[in-house]
Scaffold this active site. Structure first.
Site, PDB file in Angstrom:
ATOM      1  CB  SER A 125      66.846 106.430 -13.473  1.00  0.00           C
ATOM      2  OG  SER A 125      66.313 105.778 -14.610  1.00  0.00           O
ATOM      3  CG  ASP A 180      72.342 100.767 -15.899  1.00  0.00           C
ATOM      4  OD1 ASP A 180      71.434 100.600 -16.748  1.00  0.00           O
ATOM      5  OD2 ASP A 180      72.279 101.622 -14.995  1.00  0.00           O
ATOM      6  CG  HIS A 193      68.660 101.409 -14.242  1.00  0.00           C
ATOM      7  ND1 HIS A 193      69.603 102.350 -14.615  1.00  0.00           N
ATOM      8  CD2 HIS A 193      67.497 102.096 -14.068  1.00  0.00           C
ATOM      9  CE1 HIS A 193      69.032 103.539 -14.675  1.00  0.00           C
ATOM     10  NE2 HIS A 193      67.761 103.414 -14.347  1.00  0.00           N
TER      11      HIS A 193
END
Length: 212
Positions: A125, A180, A193
């Site tokens: 991320s 995602d 995610h």
């Protein structure tokens, strides 16, 4: 996108879950505090994750690498200057300049302290933005010392054309789950995610295969 909306969209990182927690014996500070190892793993965690390695993909890959290489791996997370705050996702680089410089410094420390170590790296991320920002700033010699990089839920995937700038594409593996939107230039965080710990085993095998 205003900051209030950004915060609401990214709040899922703090509230969704539970993310599978992987146990690790690593402090996540083994490059700084420990002896040189044949392999050094540098990782940048996702927003709001606790500990230098975070609580999902980072420890999972660290554990797998140690198992594959007879425990001779130093696992190092990016921090404490990298605070993995939600707000930093809205910055132009997708993270803070301080985080990028800290990660760059860790790669440089690995190369100078342990010139014979093989470096592998990863990010999840916001941590992927840290890697996208840091690795292009490294010297060619240090880039050569990096054997492989794995990126989970890559927030810079679209912006950087599915690669880390100025770094060999064949040394990089990017994991983008179906659905995602973070991988497509959005800051909307949805359930896919949070699925990447399932890819840790494949990512670890990719890194191991890149090692001598």
């Amino acid at each position: 996108m205003n900051f209030k909306l950004l915060s609401l969209l990214l709040a899922g990182l703090a509230t969704a879950g539970p993310i599978e927690q992987r146990q690790t014996s690593s402090s996540g500070n083994e490059l700084r505090d420990g002896p040189c190892q044949p392999v050094t793993f540098i990782f940048a965690r996702a927003s709001t994750e606790q500990g230098l390695l975070g609580g999902s993909t980072g420890p999972a890959v660290c554990n797998d690498l140690k198992s594959a290489r007879n425990q001779e791996v130093a696992c190092q997370g990016v921090g404490p200057k990298y605070q993995a705050t939600l707000a930093a996702n809205s910055l132009p680089a997708g993270t803070s300049d301080e985080a990028i410089e800290e990660a760059k410094g860790l790669f440089e420390q690995a190369a100078s302290k342990c010139p014979d170590t093989q470096i592998v790296a990863g990010g999840y991320s916001q941590g992927t933005a840290v890697m996208h920002g840091a690795i292009p700033k490294l010297s060619d010699a240090i880039k050569d010392q990096i054997k492989g990089v794995v990126l989970f839920g890559d927030t810079r995937n679209q912006q950087d054309n599915e690669q880390i700038p100025d770094f060999p594409k064949d040394k990089t593996k990017i994991y983008c789950a179906v659905g995602d939107q973070v991988c497509h230039g959005s800051l909307i965080v949805a359930a896919p995610h949070f699925s990447y710990v399932a890819d840790a085993g494949d990512a670890s095998r990719f890194l191991v295969e890149k090692l001598d």
